[in-house]
Write an enzyme that holds these catalytic residues in place. Structure first.
Site, PDB file in Angstrom:
ATOM      1  N   HIS A 251       0.810  -1.224   0.000  1.00  0.00           N
ATOM      2  CA  HIS A 251       0.000   0.000   0.000  1.00  0.00           C
ATOM      3  C   HIS A 251       0.843   1.274   0.000  1.00  0.00           C
ATOM      4  O   HIS A 251       0.327   2.354   0.286  1.00  0.00           O
ATOM      5  CB  HIS A 251      -0.957   0.014   1.192  1.00  0.00           C
ATOM      6  CG  HIS A 251      -1.968  -1.076   1.162  1.00  0.00           C
ATOM      7  ND1 HIS A 251      -2.794  -1.300   0.077  1.00  0.00           N
ATOM      8  CD2 HIS A 251      -2.278  -2.042   2.068  1.00  0.00           C
ATOM      9  CE1 HIS A 251      -3.570  -2.337   0.326  1.00  0.00           C
ATOM     10  NE2 HIS A 251      -3.271  -2.812   1.521  1.00  0.00           N
TER      11      HIS A 251
ATOM     12  N   TRP B   7      -8.539   7.242  -4.602  1.00  0.00           N
ATOM     13  CA  TRP B   7      -8.103   5.950  -4.095  1.00  0.00           C
ATOM     14  C   TRP B   7      -9.265   4.974  -4.056  1.00  0.00           C
ATOM     15  O   TRP B   7     -10.403   5.339  -3.808  1.00  0.00           O
ATOM     16  CB  TRP B   7      -7.519   6.109  -2.685  1.00  0.00           C
ATOM     17  CG  TRP B   7      -6.279   6.943  -2.649  1.00  0.00           C
ATOM     18  CD1 TRP B   7      -6.200   8.251  -2.283  1.00  0.00           C
ATOM     19  CD2 TRP B   7      -4.960   6.534  -2.986  1.00  0.00           C
ATOM     20  NE1 TRP B   7      -4.898   8.675  -2.373  1.00  0.00           N
ATOM     21  CE2 TRP B   7      -4.122   7.654  -2.792  1.00  0.00           C
ATOM     22  CE3 TRP B   7      -4.387   5.350  -3.420  1.00  0.00           C
ATOM     23  CZ2 TRP B   7      -2.749   7.600  -3.023  1.00  0.00           C
ATOM     24  CZ3 TRP B   7      -3.020   5.304  -3.643  1.00  0.00           C
ATOM     25  CH2 TRP B   7      -2.226   6.418  -3.446  1.00  0.00           C
TER      26      TRP B   7
ATOM     27  N   ILE C  45       0.969   6.963   0.018  1.00  0.00           N
ATOM     28  CA  ILE C  45       0.427   5.923   0.894  1.00  0.00           C
ATOM     29  C   ILE C  45      -1.068   5.762   0.640  1.00  0.00           C
ATOM     30  O   ILE C  45      -1.820   6.732   0.710  1.00  0.00           O
ATOM     31  CB  ILE C  45       0.651   6.303   2.376  1.00  0.00           C
ATOM     32  CG1 ILE C  45       2.129   6.586   2.649  1.00  0.00           C
ATOM     33  CG2 ILE C  45       0.112   5.204   3.302  1.00  0.00           C
ATOM     34  CD1 ILE C  45       2.380   7.302   3.964  1.00  0.00           C
ATOM     35  N   CYS C  46      -1.480   4.544   0.361  1.00  0.00           N
ATOM     36  CA  CYS C  46      -2.898   4.242   0.172  1.00  0.00           C
ATOM     37  C   CYS C  46      -3.454   3.774   1.520  1.00  0.00           C
ATOM     38  O   CYS C  46      -3.351   2.603   1.889  1.00  0.00           O
ATOM     39  CB  CYS C  46      -3.066   3.165  -0.900  1.00  0.00           C
ATOM     40  SG  CYS C  46      -4.782   2.735  -1.224  1.00  0.00           S
ATOM     41  N   LEU C  47      -3.984   4.743   2.284  1.00  0.00           N
ATOM     42  CA  LEU C  47      -4.530   4.470   3.610  1.00  0.00           C
ATOM     43  C   LEU C  47      -5.723   5.382   3.801  1.00  0.00           C
ATOM     44  O   LEU C  47      -5.599   6.609   3.746  1.00  0.00           O
ATOM     45  CB  LEU C  47      -3.461   4.727   4.683  1.00  0.00           C
ATOM     46  CG  LEU C  47      -3.853   4.475   6.131  1.00  0.00           C
ATOM     47  CD1 LEU C  47      -4.196   2.995   6.355  1.00  0.00           C
ATOM     48  CD2 LEU C  47      -2.735   4.902   7.063  1.00  0.00           C
TER      49      LEU C  47
END
Length: 161
Positions: free
Chosen positions: A91, A154, A98-100
């Site tokens: 991620h 996202w 950052i994919c959060l």
């Protein structure tokens, strides 16, 4: 955020300044375990050292997060990226994005820099493999010229890593 966009940011609102000063004092009194704030005179950009948790794939590894606060923090989420070299993680893109979900769609003004750091460390600690996201090359290519991760739509579909 590129240095050119950093210099064109709007100054922090009074509410944002007060909130960040409080968070900084709280951090100095009770820093989250595994993190160290690199002290500068820039309240709008924090650089935070991240130490991988013991017993994880990132044990004894150190990375740096850059946290850029918008004018209307905490009503608007900060931009959080890893500085190079970014950790290999499903991620985390090689450009540090950052994919959060809490950094974007699930942001709440009740969150703090400490809670963001704890979430990122939890994400790192739960990884079972060190690898870039499957679409890393395409994503990074599309982010050239300093595109902010906050401009990305996202797709939060994988909460296993």
């Amino acid at each position: 955020m590129s240095s050119s966009s950093a210099s064109s940011r709007k100054a922090l609102s009074k509410i944002a300044c007060n909130r960040l000063q409080k968070e900084l004092v709280d951090w100095q009194v009770n820093p989250p375990s595994g993190f160290k704030h690199k002290v500068t005179d820039n309240l709008q950009r924090w650089v935070i050292e991240v130490n991988g948790a013991a017993g994880t794939l990132y044990t004894n590894e150190t990375y740096q997060l850059q946290v850029d606060f918008p004018e209307h923090y905490p009503m608007e989420a900060p931009q959080v990226i890893f500085l190079q070299p970014a950790p290999l993680h499903p991620h985390i893109y090689s450009n540090g994005h950052i994919c959060l979900d809490i950094l974007y769609d699930s942001w709440s003004p009740a969150m703090t820099v400490s809670s963001i750091c704890i979430s990122i460390l939890s994400m790192l600690s739960s990884a079972t493999v060190k690898q870039c996201p499957e679409d890393n090359d395409r994503y990074v290519k599309n982010c050239r010229n300093g595109r902010s991760p906050k401009q990305t739509r996202w797709w939060f579909h994988d909460d296993k890593v």
